[in-house]
Design a protein around this motif. Structure first.
Motif, PDB file in Angstrom:
ATOM      1  N   UNK A 280       5.683  -4.861  -6.308  1.00 24.81           N
ATOM      2  CA  UNK A 280       4.563  -4.438  -5.473  1.00 24.81           C
ATOM      3  C   UNK A 280       3.323  -4.502  -6.341  1.00 24.81           C
ATOM      4  N   UNK A 281       2.274  -5.123  -5.824  1.00 21.84           N
ATOM      5  CA  UNK A 281       1.025  -5.194  -6.584  1.00 21.84           C
ATOM      6  C   UNK A 281      -0.157  -5.026  -5.641  1.00 21.84           C
ATOM      7  N   UNK A 282      -1.313  -4.768  -6.229  1.00 16.10           N
ATOM      8  CA  UNK A 282      -2.524  -4.612  -5.443  1.00 16.10           C
ATOM      9  C   UNK A 282      -3.691  -5.259  -6.174  1.00 16.10           C
ATOM     10  N   UNK A 283      -4.718  -5.526  -5.429  1.00 17.00           N
ATOM     11  CA  UNK A 283      -5.955  -6.024  -6.018  1.00 17.00           C
ATOM     12  C   UNK A 283      -7.110  -5.439  -5.228  1.00 17.00           C
TER      13      UNK A 283
ATOM     14  N   UNK B  84     -12.612   0.868  -2.546  1.00 14.34           N
ATOM     15  CA  UNK B  84     -11.329   1.564  -2.388  1.00 14.34           C
ATOM     16  C   UNK B  84     -10.326   0.738  -1.599  1.00 14.34           C
ATOM     17  N   UNK B  85     -10.790  -0.299  -0.962  1.00 19.36           N
ATOM     18  CA  UNK B  85      -9.870  -1.139  -0.198  1.00 19.36           C
ATOM     19  C   UNK B  85      -9.521  -2.380  -1.001  1.00 19.36           C
ATOM     20  N   UNK B  86      -8.485  -3.055  -0.540  1.00 14.89           N
ATOM     21  CA  UNK B  86      -8.080  -4.270  -1.224  1.00 14.89           C
ATOM     22  C   UNK B  86      -6.838  -4.866  -0.596  1.00 14.89           C
ATOM     23  N   UNK B  87      -6.131  -5.648  -1.386  1.00 17.63           N
ATOM     24  CA  UNK B  87      -4.969  -6.396  -0.928  1.00 17.63           C
ATOM     25  C   UNK B  87      -3.712  -5.816  -1.561  1.00 17.63           C
ATOM     26  N   UNK B  88      -2.662  -5.642  -0.743  1.00 20.29           N
ATOM     27  CA  UNK B  88      -1.370  -5.171  -1.226  1.00 20.29           C
ATOM     28  C   UNK B  88      -0.352  -6.286  -1.004  1.00 20.29           C
ATOM     29  N   UNK B  89       0.406  -6.601  -2.047  1.00 18.64           N
ATOM     30  CA  UNK B  89       1.432  -7.641  -1.973  1.00 18.64           C
ATOM     31  C   UNK B  89       2.796  -7.012  -2.237  1.00 18.64           C
ATOM     32  N   UNK B  90       3.721  -7.245  -1.318  1.00 17.24           N
ATOM     33  CA  UNK B  90       5.089  -6.748  -1.458  1.00 17.24           C
ATOM     34  C   UNK B  90       6.003  -7.963  -1.559  1.00 17.24           C
ATOM     35  N   UNK B  91       6.667  -8.087  -2.689  1.00 16.79           N
ATOM     36  CA  UNK B  91       7.580  -9.215  -2.901  1.00 16.79           C
ATOM     37  C   UNK B  91       9.008  -8.711  -2.763  1.00 16.79           C
TER      38      UNK B  91
ATOM     39  N   UNK C  29      12.867   3.299   4.068  1.00 14.70           N
ATOM     40  CA  UNK C  29      12.730   1.873   4.309  1.00 14.70           C
ATOM     41  C   UNK C  29      11.298   1.599   4.761  1.00 14.70           C
ATOM     42  N   UNK C  30      10.749   0.485   4.288  1.00 13.08           N
ATOM     43  CA  UNK C  30       9.409   0.096   4.722  1.00 13.08           C
ATOM     44  C   UNK C  30       9.509  -0.542   6.105  1.00 13.08           C
ATOM     45  N   UNK C  31       8.666  -0.103   7.006  1.00 13.99           N
ATOM     46  CA  UNK C  31       8.586  -0.678   8.341  1.00 13.99           C
ATOM     47  C   UNK C  31       7.232  -1.374   8.416  1.00 13.99           C
ATOM     48  N   UNK C  32       7.250  -2.698   8.487  1.00 16.79           N
ATOM     49  CA  UNK C  32       6.010  -3.453   8.568  1.00 16.79           C
ATOM     50  C   UNK C  32       5.552  -3.535  10.022  1.00 16.79           C
ATOM     51  N   UNK C  33       4.307  -3.894  10.223  1.00 18.07           N
ATOM     52  CA  UNK C  33       3.688  -3.843  11.551  1.00 18.07           C
ATOM     53  C   UNK C  33       4.416  -4.647  12.618  1.00 18.07           C
ATOM     54  N   UNK C  34       5.079  -5.701  12.249  1.00 20.55           N
ATOM     55  CA  UNK C  34       5.746  -6.547  13.238  1.00 20.55           C
ATOM     56  C   UNK C  34       7.246  -6.247  13.354  1.00 20.55           C
ATOM     57  N   UNK C  35       7.657  -5.039  12.920  1.00 19.81           N
ATOM     58  CA  UNK C  35       9.035  -4.607  13.075  1.00 19.81           C
ATOM     59  C   UNK C  35       9.970  -5.000  11.950  1.00 19.81           C
TER      60      UNK C  35
ATOM     61  N   UNK D  96       7.530 -12.818   0.651  1.00 21.81           N
ATOM     62  CA  UNK D  96       6.395 -12.074   0.124  1.00 21.81           C
ATOM     63  C   UNK D  96       5.471 -11.722   1.283  1.00 21.81           C
ATOM     64  N   UNK D  97       5.073 -10.449   1.349  1.00 23.61           N
ATOM     65  CA  UNK D  97       4.194  -9.958   2.410  1.00 23.61           C
ATOM     66  C   UNK D  97       2.864  -9.543   1.788  1.00 23.61           C
ATOM     67  N   UNK D  98       1.787 -10.056   2.340  1.00 23.07           N
ATOM     68  CA  UNK D  98       0.453  -9.768   1.814  1.00 23.07           C
ATOM     69  C   UNK D  98      -0.394  -9.180   2.932  1.00 23.07           C
ATOM     70  N   UNK D  99      -1.002  -8.029   2.653  1.00 28.11           N
ATOM     71  CA  UNK D  99      -1.886  -7.378   3.614  1.00 28.11           C
ATOM     72  C   UNK D  99      -3.242  -7.133   2.954  1.00 28.11           C
ATOM     73  N   UNK D 100      -4.283  -7.590   3.605  1.00 26.15           N
ATOM     74  CA  UNK D 100      -5.639  -7.404   3.090  1.00 26.15           C
ATOM     75  C   UNK D 100      -6.349  -6.263   3.800  1.00 26.15           C
ATOM     76  N   UNK D 101      -7.464  -5.858   3.231  1.00 29.76           N
ATOM     77  CA  UNK D 101      -8.327  -4.805   3.791  1.00 29.76           C
ATOM     78  C   UNK D 101      -7.603  -3.459   3.896  1.00 29.76           C
ATOM     79  N   UNK D 102      -6.703  -3.178   2.971  1.00 26.39           N
ATOM     80  CA  UNK D 102      -5.922  -1.942   2.989  1.00 26.39           C
ATOM     81  C   UNK D 102      -6.709  -0.828   2.312  1.00 26.39           C
ATOM     82  N   UNK D 103      -6.823   0.283   3.023  1.00 29.09           N
ATOM     83  CA  UNK D 103      -7.532   1.451   2.509  1.00 29.09           C
ATOM     84  C   UNK D 103      -6.721   2.084   1.373  1.00 29.09           C
ATOM     85  N   UNK D 104      -7.381   2.450   0.296  1.00 28.18           N
ATOM     86  CA  UNK D 104      -6.739   3.059  -0.880  1.00 28.18           C
ATOM     87  C   UNK D 104      -5.525   2.258  -1.332  1.00 28.18           C
TER      88      UNK D 104
END
Length: 143
Positions: free
Chosen positions: A88-91, A101-108, A71-77, A113-121
């Motif tokens: 799941x997509x990235x840019x 090497x960094x970018x944005x990850x989107x989990x739908x 299960x994915x555990x996001x930062x806010x529980x 929909x959860x979007x996280x920016x500045x994600x390494x690899x």
């Protein structure tokens, strides 16, 4: 035993890059006080860097982890089960033809929909989550 694996981390390179850019902008403002050209460049660099650095530090250091049940555990529980993930997509971040090497990850998910920016690899993060998503897909729903 409760084990969690870190999947995504915030890229430290982004913070360093824009803090340095902000310092250069401040230097342009300080030393270029008699030249309008340097003042404009300094103001633009400082403002852009300032807003990016604020956004960067608002991003959690470890935004996504995976527990023993995959299960994915996001930062806010928030816990996302693999069968709830729809896409799941990235840019990757780009500038003048360069890809970082960094970018944005989107989990739908089914709910949000959860979007996280500045994600390494970000590409590897997306592939890890996609792999988990497809390993837990209900085969009967695919027909």
């Amino acid at each position: 035993m409760w084990l969690m694996r870190v999947v995504a981390t915030r890229s430290s390179g982004v913070g360093v890059l824009y803090v340095i850019t902000g310092i250069i902008g401040l230097l342009f403002l300080f030393f270029g006080s008699h030249e309008i050209y340097y003042l404009i460049i300094g103001l633009v660099l400082t403002l852009i860097s300032f807003f990016i650095v604020i956004d960067y530090f608002r991003t959690p250091g470890i935004p996504i982890m995976i527990n023993e049940q995959n299960e994915l555990i996001l930062h806010d529980g928030i816990i996302i089960k693999p069968d709830e993930i729809l896409d799941v997509s990235y840019r990757k971040a780009t500038a003048r033809g360069l890809q970082y090497h960094w970018g944005k990850v989107t989990i739908k998910t089914k709910k949000e929909t959860y979007i996280y920016g500045y994600i390494n690899d970000c590409e590897d993060v997306c592939m890890d989550i996609t792999k988990i998503m497809y390993q837990h897909k209900d085969v009967s729903k695919l027909d």
